[in-house]
Design a protein around this motif. Sequence first.
Motif, mmCIF file in Angstrom:
data_model
loop_
_atom_site.group_PDB
_atom_site.id
_atom_site.type_symbol
_atom_site.label_atom_id
_atom_site.label_comp_id
_atom_site.label_asym_id
_atom_site.label_seq_id
_atom_site.Cartn_x
_atom_site.Cartn_y
_atom_site.Cartn_z
ATOM 1 N N VAL A 25 -3.971 5.276 -5.207
ATOM 2 C CA VAL A 25 -5.134 6.436 -4.849
ATOM 3 C C VAL A 25 -6.212 5.956 -4.459
ATOM 4 C CG1 VAL A 25 -6.237 8.545 -5.683
ATOM 5 C CG2 VAL A 25 -3.990 8.001 -6.507
ATOM 6 N N GLY A 26 -6.894 4.945 -5.244
ATOM 7 C CA GLY A 26 -8.173 4.496 -4.859
ATOM 8 C C GLY A 26 -8.021 3.979 -3.304
ATOM 9 N N LYS A 82 -14.286 -6.243 -1.985
ATOM 10 C CA LYS A 82 -14.647 -6.054 -3.160
ATOM 11 C C LYS A 82 -13.425 -5.249 -3.859
ATOM 12 C CE LYS A 82 -19.655 -5.968 -2.964
ATOM 13 N NZ LYS A 82 -21.032 -5.197 -3.083
ATOM 14 N N PHE A 83 -12.960 -4.266 -3.150
ATOM 15 C CA PHE A 83 -11.737 -3.497 -3.509
ATOM 16 C C PHE A 83 -10.458 -4.612 -3.854
ATOM 17 C CE2 PHE A 83 -8.068 -0.702 -3.481
ATOM 18 C CZ PHE A 83 -8.221 0.320 -4.493
ATOM 19 N N GLY A 84 -10.419 -5.271 -2.548
ATOM 20 C CA GLY A 84 -9.274 -6.188 -2.794
ATOM 21 C C GLY A 84 -9.654 -7.351 -3.975
ATOM 22 N N LYS A 85 -10.683 -7.629 -3.984
ATOM 23 C CA LYS A 85 -11.027 -8.609 -5.198
ATOM 24 C C LYS A 85 -10.594 -8.098 -6.729
ATOM 25 C CE LYS A 85 -14.659 -11.953 -6.382
ATOM 26 N NZ LYS A 85 -16.089 -12.483 -6.036
ATOM 27 N N ASP A 90 -0.632 -4.662 -1.189
ATOM 28 C CA ASP A 90 -1.163 -6.113 -0.954
ATOM 29 C C ASP A 90 -1.056 -6.346 0.531
ATOM 30 O OD1 ASP A 90 -1.901 -8.525 -1.102
ATOM 31 O OD2 ASP A 90 -0.497 -9.405 -2.404
ATOM 32 N N TYR A 91 -0.007 -6.277 0.974
ATOM 33 C CA TYR A 91 0.238 -6.377 2.519
ATOM 34 C C TYR A 91 -0.631 -5.575 3.499
ATOM 35 C CZ TYR A 91 2.183 -6.508 7.154
ATOM 36 O OH TYR A 91 2.216 -6.422 8.498
ATOM 37 N N ILE A 92 -0.806 -4.326 2.970
ATOM 38 C CA ILE A 92 -1.713 -3.432 3.833
ATOM 39 C C ILE A 92 -3.089 -3.881 3.950
ATOM 40 C CG2 ILE A 92 -2.615 -0.971 4.039
ATOM 41 C CD1 ILE A 92 0.009 -0.060 3.030
ATOM 42 N N TYR A 93 -3.445 -4.105 2.742
ATOM 43 C CA TYR A 93 -4.896 -4.957 2.413
ATOM 44 C C TYR A 93 -4.979 -6.204 3.480
ATOM 45 C CZ TYR A 93 -8.768 -7.745 0.417
ATOM 46 O OH TYR A 93 -9.997 -8.485 0.433
ATOM 47 N N LYS A 94 -4.253 -6.938 3.158
ATOM 48 C CA LYS A 94 -4.352 -8.221 4.295
ATOM 49 C C LYS A 94 -4.403 -7.963 5.652
ATOM 50 C CE LYS A 94 -2.511 -11.695 0.923
ATOM 51 N NZ LYS A 94 -2.494 -10.897 -0.345
ATOM 52 N N ASP A 96 -18.149 -1.622 5.588
ATOM 53 C CA ASP A 96 -16.513 -1.412 5.434
ATOM 54 C C ASP A 96 -15.910 -2.689 4.744
ATOM 55 O OD1 ASP A 96 -16.953 1.366 6.159
ATOM 56 O OD2 ASP A 96 -16.017 1.174 8.224
ATOM 57 N N PHE A 97 -16.367 -3.768 5.644
ATOM 58 C CA PHE A 97 -15.545 -4.918 5.298
ATOM 59 C C PHE A 97 -15.906 -5.192 3.889
ATOM 60 C CE2 PHE A 97 -15.770 -9.707 5.289
ATOM 61 C CZ PHE A 97 -14.428 -9.969 5.578
#
Length: 327
Positions: free
Chosen positions: A49-50, A150-153, A100-104, A144-145
């Motif tokens: 959701v986040g 930070k969210f991915g981390k 995870d894939y979407i994030y990358k 945005d980056f």
Amino acid sequence: MGLGSLIKKVKKREDVIDIQEAFNIYSLLRARYVSTQTVQLFKNFVHDVGWEIILNKFQNNFENQIDNLEKLGEKFRIIMPNRPPVDVKFATRLNGVTDDYIYKKIYHDLVAQLMSLNHAVRSTSTNDNLRHIIIQDLIGHFEDFDTLYKFGKLKGWEETYPTYKTAISQEEEQLSTSEAFHIWDHIVMRYEQIELIGIFSSFAHDTEFKVILQHGLYIYNKQVKKLEQLALKLNIPLPNRSALPVTAPIDPEMITDKFMYRIILSWELASLDAHVRATIETIRNEPLRKLWSGLLNSELEYYDKYLKYGKMKGWTRVVPIYGEPVT
């Protein structure tokens, strides 16, 4: 005297753009269309959701930028790329498309956009208002980056990067090899710039230009001292410093203020590139990311003023104008 007070006399040319600026508007709009479609597509497969909230924020930012670019394209009668669908929807979810894939994928898309925006800032020299818009978009993309990273981390989606090996243990986050390099690289760059500006200061003819050079020396020396202290703290070898400037025995007429101005302008562009790369490639140390971000924002502000000053003096290149604006 600051650059800001010197450029108030600059005649604004916000009613025209040059041929590269026309392409920048087209290219940036095309990229935003694709970015929006990409986010819309991946929102169909998001589980967290986040993560969906962050993607919605990115989409809103892209749509605002699209609106501004479309208005600029209409004003200057630029042929625009085809507009994408209003939205992209799927009836089913694919579990193979992970968060995870979407994030990358979004991460790499944002990096490409940052590099594209940086190039647009560099090559938008005629229309000051357009350059201001692109600079704000670049700053917004970096925000945005930063949010994305930070969210991915936090979620554990970031990779493990090569660590800078040092005999001194770090109390906080360890440096990556890229972070250590950028500290060293920035110090080398500032040493070279300080040496060059020191030489040019002895040859400058224009009183205002000489003051600007001396102010630049003050700022760069202040920055490099901070970087030197950081390098010593993190056990990063310092490069050799440049020789102290000496008073030139002659004043050659061939070394003009215009020539010196353009050389320093090219160094300004090199600095922008270095700050952008350093911010993108600082993937562990949060305080260091803030340092690069601060240097980038200061450099963008100074570059904008320095370019306007050169235009006022007639020292900048004159790029061919694109078409005629709508009256």
